[in-house]
Design a protein around this motif. Structure first.
Motif, PDB file in Angstrom:
ATOM      1  N   UNK A 169      37.138  50.163  54.122  1.00  0.00           N
ATOM      2  CA  UNK A 169      38.262  49.362  54.618  1.00  0.00           C
ATOM      3  C   UNK A 169      39.000  48.669  53.480  1.00  0.00           C
ATOM      4  N   UNK A 170      38.322  48.366  52.371  1.00  0.00           N
ATOM      5  CA  UNK A 170      38.974  47.758  51.205  1.00  0.00           C
ATOM      6  C   UNK A 170      39.764  48.796  50.400  1.00  0.00           C
ATOM      7  N   UNK A 171      39.481  50.096  50.613  1.00  0.00           N
ATOM      8  CA  UNK A 171      40.132  51.146  49.843  1.00  0.00           C
ATOM      9  C   UNK A 171      41.291  51.805  50.579  1.00  0.00           C
ATOM     10  N   UNK A 172      41.382  51.562  51.876  1.00  0.00           N
ATOM     11  CA  UNK A 172      42.457  52.189  52.628  1.00  0.00           C
ATOM     12  C   UNK A 172      43.804  51.606  52.233  1.00  0.00           C
ATOM     13  N   UNK A 226      47.741  50.596  52.323  1.00  0.00           N
ATOM     14  CA  UNK A 226      48.749  50.070  53.231  1.00  0.00           C
ATOM     15  C   UNK A 226      49.944  49.633  52.393  1.00  0.00           C
ATOM     16  N   UNK A 227      51.113  50.193  52.692  1.00  0.00           N
ATOM     17  CA  UNK A 227      52.325  49.929  51.908  1.00  0.00           C
ATOM     18  C   UNK A 227      52.124  50.316  50.452  1.00  0.00           C
ATOM     19  N   UNK A 228      51.401  51.419  50.219  1.00  0.00           N
ATOM     20  CA  UNK A 228      51.248  51.936  48.867  1.00  0.00           C
ATOM     21  C   UNK A 228      50.163  51.289  48.045  1.00  0.00           C
ATOM     22  N   UNK A 229      49.420  50.336  48.585  1.00  0.00           N
ATOM     23  CA  UNK A 229      48.369  49.672  47.814  1.00  0.00           C
ATOM     24  C   UNK A 229      47.202  49.355  48.730  1.00  0.00           C
ATOM     25  N   UNK A 230      46.010  49.345  48.156  1.00  0.00           N
ATOM     26  CA  UNK A 230      44.819  49.019  48.930  1.00  0.00           C
ATOM     27  C   UNK A 230      44.416  47.570  48.665  1.00  0.00           C
ATOM     28  N   UNK A 231      43.517  47.059  49.495  1.00  0.00           N
ATOM     29  CA  UNK A 231      43.014  45.697  49.310  1.00  0.00           C
ATOM     30  C   UNK A 231      42.235  45.584  48.007  1.00  0.00           C
ATOM     31  N   UNK A 232      41.511  46.637  47.654  1.00  0.00           N
ATOM     32  CA  UNK A 232      40.739  46.613  46.413  1.00  0.00           C
ATOM     33  C   UNK A 232      41.646  46.561  45.188  1.00  0.00           C
ATOM     34  N   UNK A 233      42.751  47.284  45.227  1.00  0.00           N
ATOM     35  CA  UNK A 233      43.699  47.219  44.113  1.00  0.00           C
ATOM     36  C   UNK A 233      44.337  45.840  44.003  1.00  0.00           C
ATOM     37  N   UNK A 234      44.520  45.181  45.147  1.00  0.00           N
ATOM     38  CA  UNK A 234      45.050  43.814  45.112  1.00  0.00           C
ATOM     39  C   UNK A 234      44.100  42.888  44.359  1.00  0.00           C
ATOM     40  N   UNK A 235      42.809  43.035  44.608  1.00  0.00           N
ATOM     41  CA  UNK A 235      41.816  42.221  43.902  1.00  0.00           C
ATOM     42  C   UNK A 235      41.831  42.533  42.410  1.00  0.00           C
ATOM     43  N   UNK A 236      41.886  43.824  42.052  1.00  0.00           N
ATOM     44  CA  UNK A 236      41.896  44.211  40.639  1.00  0.00           C
ATOM     45  C   UNK A 236      43.099  43.627  39.914  1.00  0.00           C
ATOM     46  N   UNK A 237      44.258  43.641  40.548  1.00  0.00           N
ATOM     47  CA  UNK A 237      45.461  43.116  39.895  1.00  0.00           C
ATOM     48  C   UNK A 237      45.395  41.607  39.716  1.00  0.00           C
ATOM     49  N   UNK A 238      44.763  40.920  40.678  1.00  0.00           N
ATOM     50  CA  UNK A 238      44.627  39.465  40.553  1.00  0.00           C
ATOM     51  C   UNK A 238      43.698  39.118  39.394  1.00  0.00           C
ATOM     52  N   UNK A 275      39.087  56.768  44.888  1.00  0.00           N
ATOM     53  CA  UNK A 275      40.395  56.430  45.425  1.00  0.00           C
ATOM     54  C   UNK A 275      41.127  57.654  45.961  1.00  0.00           C
ATOM     55  N   UNK A 276      40.653  58.848  45.576  1.00  0.00           N
ATOM     56  CA  UNK A 276      41.288  60.054  46.091  1.00  0.00           C
ATOM     57  C   UNK A 276      41.028  60.216  47.583  1.00  0.00           C
ATOM     58  N   UNK A 300      39.834  48.255  61.143  1.00  0.00           N
ATOM     59  CA  UNK A 300      40.380  47.885  59.825  1.00  0.00           C
ATOM     60  C   UNK A 300      40.922  46.461  59.781  1.00  0.00           C
ATOM     61  N   UNK A 301      40.866  45.739  60.869  1.00  0.00           N
ATOM     62  CA  UNK A 301      41.385  44.364  60.866  1.00  0.00           C
ATOM     63  C   UNK A 301      40.477  43.451  60.057  1.00  0.00           C
ATOM     64  N   UNK A 302      41.028  42.651  59.157  1.00  0.00           N
ATOM     65  CA  UNK A 302      40.186  41.683  58.431  1.00  0.00           C
ATOM     66  C   UNK A 302      39.593  40.660  59.391  1.00  0.00           C
ATOM     67  N   UNK A 303      38.449  40.157  59.023  1.00  0.00           N
ATOM     68  CA  UNK A 303      37.792  39.123  59.821  1.00  0.00           C
ATOM     69  C   UNK A 303      37.573  37.904  58.922  1.00  0.00           C
ATOM     70  N   UNK A 304      38.614  37.115  58.761  1.00  0.00           N
ATOM     71  CA  UNK A 304      38.520  35.933  57.907  1.00  0.00           C
ATOM     72  C   UNK A 304      37.717  34.829  58.561  1.00  0.00           C
TER      73      UNK A 304
END
Length: 748
Positions: A66-69, A71-83, A122-123, A675-679
C-alpha cells in the motif's frame, strides 16, 4: 601489623646496615606483603563517569504494497524518501542530532532496505509482499530492541494493518514511547465491521446461549460514536422472521466507538424458543455515514434441541427389560417418560396407548418393547404416519416375532422372518462396525477401544429373530452391531439355518447376524434392536459390582440420536471460505460432535494443504480447540494458486473421517483490496505509549519532541582485582629480590 613488624625488624640490624641497603630491603618486604594482601582480599576498584550522549532513535519505515502503490505519479514511499532527502525539515535534520537505527517492515520486520527490495520492487507496485502486519512488526521491533534499547521509536506508515495482531493491542505491551508519522491522503472514511462471531453450534430450547461478536472499526474522529448491535432470527435467505414467531428473536446492545482502528468484543444472550435449525443475523449500525455497509452483518445458524424430550415406553408385559429401560430413562434429566404396559386380553396397567394421530405425535420418541405382530388395532398405522410424516423417532427393542408384511415390521430397516425366533446355543458376543464407533447409541465409553471392549463383554442375547434381507428401499441402512453367530445366505423371503461360531459343516455361504441397525424413514428415524433378553446387559454390570452406567448410556444415547431428525455432519473440517486473497490467513474450522450433538472426547485433527506439486508443497496444521466441540487451524504466507486440502479427524488416535476439497488463493492481494490510510490507528498507538502523532505534511507538530537535546549519563565503572595473577607475581618477585640481596650481603 605485618608492615609494622617489618619496619621494626629492619630498624635495628646486627651488624648495622647502611641506609641505602636497609630501606630498599624494607620496601621490597612491604611490596610483597601488599601484593599478598591484595591477592587474598580480592578488592574491587569502583569509580563514576559523567557525560553526555546523543539520543538513540529507531525509525521503522512501512514499505508494504500500500505504501508503494502510485497515485498521481508518486507513491507514499517516494514521498517519505523525498522528505528525508531534504535538509530543511525535521526528518532531514534527524541524523545530525540523533543516533538512528533503521528498520523496515511489511508482512514482517526487516533490517535492511536491500532485504525489502529483494521481496518487492517499484516495477511491480504490489510486489511479492502481500500484506501489512503492522502489529506483528511492532512486536518484533520491541524484541529486537532489547540489547540496546532506543530512547524512542519513530514509526512512519499509512496505518494499514491487514494481517496478524491488531497494533492497538500490541501497543499495550510496549515500554518505549512510539511517535508516529502518517503518510497518505488525510481524508478519512468511517467504517465498522463484524470481524468474527463465536457461538456454540448446539443450544437447547429455553436455555440462554452466549453469542460473542467481535467488532472492528476505523476512521472515528475526535468525537466518539455510538453503535448498536442487533441479533435477530432470520430465514435461510436472511430475511427477518416475524416477531410473532418467537418471543426471544431480538437482542440489542450499544457500544461506544473510540478513535483509531480499534476492536471490541461483546457478548449477547440468545434464548431459542423452538427446536430445529435456527438462522441468526448479527447486525451493527451507527448514525455515521460509512464507506461500505456490506460488512455490517453476518448470518449463522445454530442447531436447537429440545430441552425436555417426551418419551413413550410401550411394553406388552411387565418384564426386567421394561424395568431397566425405564430406570435408565428416569436418570436422564432431559427425558419425561410416559409408560404404557399391557396385560393379556388388551387390558392396560395405567393409561392406554393413544388412539389418535395427534396424541401420538406429542411424543418425541416412542420405544416399543417386544412388540407383537398380531395386534388388531390401528397402532401401527399411527406409527407409520408418526415416523414418516411427523418426523418422530421409533426405537424397536426385543427379539419377539415380527412379520414383515404386517404391524410394525414394515417400518423396520431389517426384514425378519415372520413367526420365527432362533434360540442360540450360547450367549452371542457383540462386535461393532468400525466406521460407526461414534454413533451415540454405541459410544458408551470415552475411548474407542473401551467402547469395543464393553460391547464385547456384554452377554445380553440368547435368542434373535434372524433377518432375511436388509430393507434398503426406504433409505440407507446403518448397520451398527453384529453377532458372532452366522446365518446361511438365504434366498429371498426364505430363512436358512443359524450357524454357531466354530461350525465348519455349513452348507452354503454365511454372513453375520445383524443385531442393531438404524435407518432414516421419511422425516423420522428408526432404530432396531432384535436380540433378547436385554436385561442381561444391565444385570452383568450389577454382578461385576459396577453400576448400570453403560446400559443407561446405551438407552439414552439411542434416545438422543432419535431426537435429532435433520441430516447432519457432526464431524467435519472445512475452510471458512473457498477463495482467499493473497496475504490473507487461510482459516479452517472443525467440529467434533456425535450424531446427537455431544462433544467428542479424545478428538484431534490435522489439515494437510497440497499445492500443485503434492510432494513438495505440502503444509500441515493441527487444529486447536476454540470452544466446546469447535476447532480452528490457520495457514499464512500462501502463494497464489489452487490448493487441495485434506482434513483428518481422529478419536483416541484412530482415524474416523477424512474431509477433502479445494481452496484458492488469488493474485489479488490484501494490499490492493484496502488502500485507505488509517491515521486513527497511528494516533491511538502513539497515545497509548506516551508518544505523539503527526501527518507527514505537518512535521512541525513534532518539533518540540525532536529538539536534539543530549542525554546526561552517569556511568559507574568497576574494576575487579580478585583473581589477578599479577599481584601474586609481584609478591613472588619482591620476596625473590629481597632474598637475593640478603644472600649477596651474607645477611642470611
Amino acid at each position: 601489623m605485618l608492615l609494622a613488624l617489618s619496619f621494626y625488624h629492619y630498624r635495628r640490624t646486627n651488624p648495622p646496615l647502611p641506609a641505602k641497603v636497609k630501606y630498599p630491603l624494607l620496601a621490597l618486604r612491604a611490596i610483597a606483603l601488599i601484593a599478598l594482601f591484595l591477592t587474598l582480599l580480592e578488592p574491587v576498584i569502583s569509580y563514576g563517569l559523567n557525560g553526555e550522549r546523543r539520543q538513540r532513535v529507531t525509525v521503522a519505515l512501512d514499505v508494504s504494497g500500500s505504501m508503494r502503490q502510485s497515485q498521481d505519479g508518486s507513491s507514499r514511499l517516494k514521498t517519505v524518501d523525498s522528505v528525508f532527502a531534504s535538509g530543511d525539515n525535521l526528518l532531514g535534520r534527524l541524523s545530525e542530532d540523533y543516533d538512528i537505527t533503521w528498520r523496515y517492515f511489511a508482512d514482517s520486520l526487516m533490517k535492511t532496505r536491500e532485504a525489502v527490495n529483494a521481496e518487492s520492487s517499484d516495477k511491480n507496485t504490489s510486489g511479492s509482499i502481500s500484506g501489512t502486519a503492522l502489529g506483528e512488526s511492532i512486536a518484533e521491533l520491541a524484541q529486537s530492541d532489547i540489547d540496546q534499547p532506543a530512547d524512542f521509536w519513530l514509526l512512519i506508515s499509512d496505518g494499514i494493518n491487514n494481517s496478524g495482531r491488531e497494533p492497538v493491542q500490541v501497543s499495550d505491551e510496549l515500554q518505549t514511547p512510539l511517535y508516529t508519522i502518517g503518510v497518505g491522503e488525510q481524508s478519512q472514511d468511517f467504517d465498522i465491521e463484524i470481524a468474527e462471531i463465536g457461538f456454540n453450534p448446539v443450544a437447547y430450547v429455553g436455555a440462554e446461549t452466549p453469542i460473542n461478536i467481535s467488532l472492528r472499526w476505523r476512521g472515528v474522529g475526535e468525537t466518539a460514536l455510538e453503535a448498536q448491535v442487533v441479533l435477530r432470527e432470520v430465514d435461510s435467505d436472511g430475511a427477518t422472521v416475524k416477531p410473532s414467531s418467537s418471543t426471544s428473536s431480538k437482542t440489542i446492545q450499544r457500544i461506544k466507538l473510540g478513535r483509531g482502528e480499534l476492536s471490541s468484543e461483546i457478548e449477547l444472550q440468545y434464548t431459542p424458543t423452538k427446536p430445529g435449525a435456527v438462522f441468526l443475523s448479527a447486525i451493527v449500525t451507527t448514525a455515521a455515514n460509512e464507506r461500505r455497509a456490506e460488512n455490517n452483518s453476518r448470518v449463522f445458524s445454530i442447531k436447537v434441541l429440545k430441552s425436555r424430550l417426551k418419551v413413550a415406553l410401550v411394553s406388552e408385559t411387565l418384564s426386567w427389560d421394561y424395568k431397566f429401560i425405564k430406570q435408565a430413562l428416569n436418570e436422564n434429566e432431559r427425558v419425561e417418560v410416559s409408560d404404557f404396559v399391557e396385560k393379556q386380553e388388551g387390558l392396560y396397567l395405567g393409561d392406554k396407548f393413544p388412539a389418535t394421530q395427534g396424541a401420538v405425535n406429542e411424543f418425541d420418541i416412542i420405544i416399543l418393547l417386544n412388540p407383537s405382530a398380531a395386534r388388531g388395532d390401528n397402532r401401527y398405522r399411527l406409527l407409520q404416519n408418526y415416523v414418516s410424516g411427523h418426523g418422530g423417532g421409533l426405537f424397536v427393542v426385543g427379539g419377539a416375532v415380527i412379520g414383515n408384511g404386517n404391524g410394525v415390521g414394515s417400518l423396520l430397516p431389517l426384514t425378519v422372518a415372520s413367526g420365527y425366533r432362533a434360540d442360540l446355543q450360547r450367549s452371542t458376543a457383540i462386535s461393532l462396525r468400525g466406521e460407526n464407533i461414534l454413533h451415540p447409541a454405541l459410544r458408551i465409553a470415552k475411548e474407542n477401544e473401551d467402547v469395543r471392549e464393553v460391547w464385547r463383554s456384554f452377554p445380553p442375547f440368547v435368542s434373535v429373530t434372524p433377518l432375511t434381507e436388509v430393507d434398503s428401499d426406504s433409505g440407507e441402512v446403518l448397520v451398527l452391531a453384529e453377532s458372532d453367530y452366522q446365518i446361511e445366505v438365504p434366498k429371498p423371503r426364505v430363512l436358512n439355518r443359524i450357524v454357531p461360531p466354530g461350525d465348519t459343516a455349513q452348507s452354503g455361504p454365511t454372513k453375520p447376524i445383524i443385531l442393531l441397525a438404524a435407518q432414516k424413514r421419511g422425516s423420522g428415524k428408526v432404530l432396531q434392536l432384535h436380540g433378547a433378553p436385554l436385561w442381561r446387559m444391565a444385570f452383568q454390570s450389577v454382578s461385576t459390582e459396577q453400576t448400570t452406567e453403560h446400559f443407561s448410556e446405551f438407552i439414552n444415547g439411542a434416545v438422543n440420536w432419535l431426537s435429532v431428525t435433520e441430516d447432519i455432519s457432526p464431524v467435519k473440517i472445512e475452510p471458512e471460505r473457498s477463495i482467499y486473497s493473497r496475504g490473507e490467513v487461510m482459516v479452517f474450522s472443525g467440529s467434533a460432535f456425535d450424531q446427537s450433538y455431544r462433544a467428542l472426547d479424545g478428538y484431534s485433527a490435522d489439515v494437510f494443504l497440497y499445492g500443485q506439486n503434492n510432494t513438495t508443497d505440502t503444509l500441515v496444521a493441527t487444529l486447536q480447540e476454540v470452544g466446546v466441540g469447535s476447532y480452528r487451524a490457520e495457514f499464512s504466507g500462501l502463494t497464489p494458486g489452487t490448493y487441495r486440502y485434506e482434513g483428518r479427524s481422529f478419536v483416541d488416535g484412530e482415524l474416523i473421517k477424512t474431509d477433502t476439497g479445494r481452496v484458492q488463493v488469488t493474485q489479488y492481494s490484501l494490499e490492493q483490496r484496502e488502500t485507505r490510510p488509517d491515521f486513527g490507528s497511528l494516533q491511538t498507538i502513539a497515545q497509548k505509549t506516551g508518544g505523539k502523532y503527526a501527518h507527514i505534511s505537518r512535521l512541525d507538530d513534532l518539533a518540540q519532541v525532536f529538539s536534539g537535546e543530549k542525554i546526561i549519563v552517569s556511568e559507574e565503572v568497576e574494576f575487579p582485582l580478585r583473581g589477578d595473577w599479577r599481584f601474586l607475581a609481584i609478591f613472588i618477585a619482591a620476596l625473590s629480590i629481597e632474598w637475593f640481596i640478603r644472600k649477596r650481603l651474607q645477611l642470611l
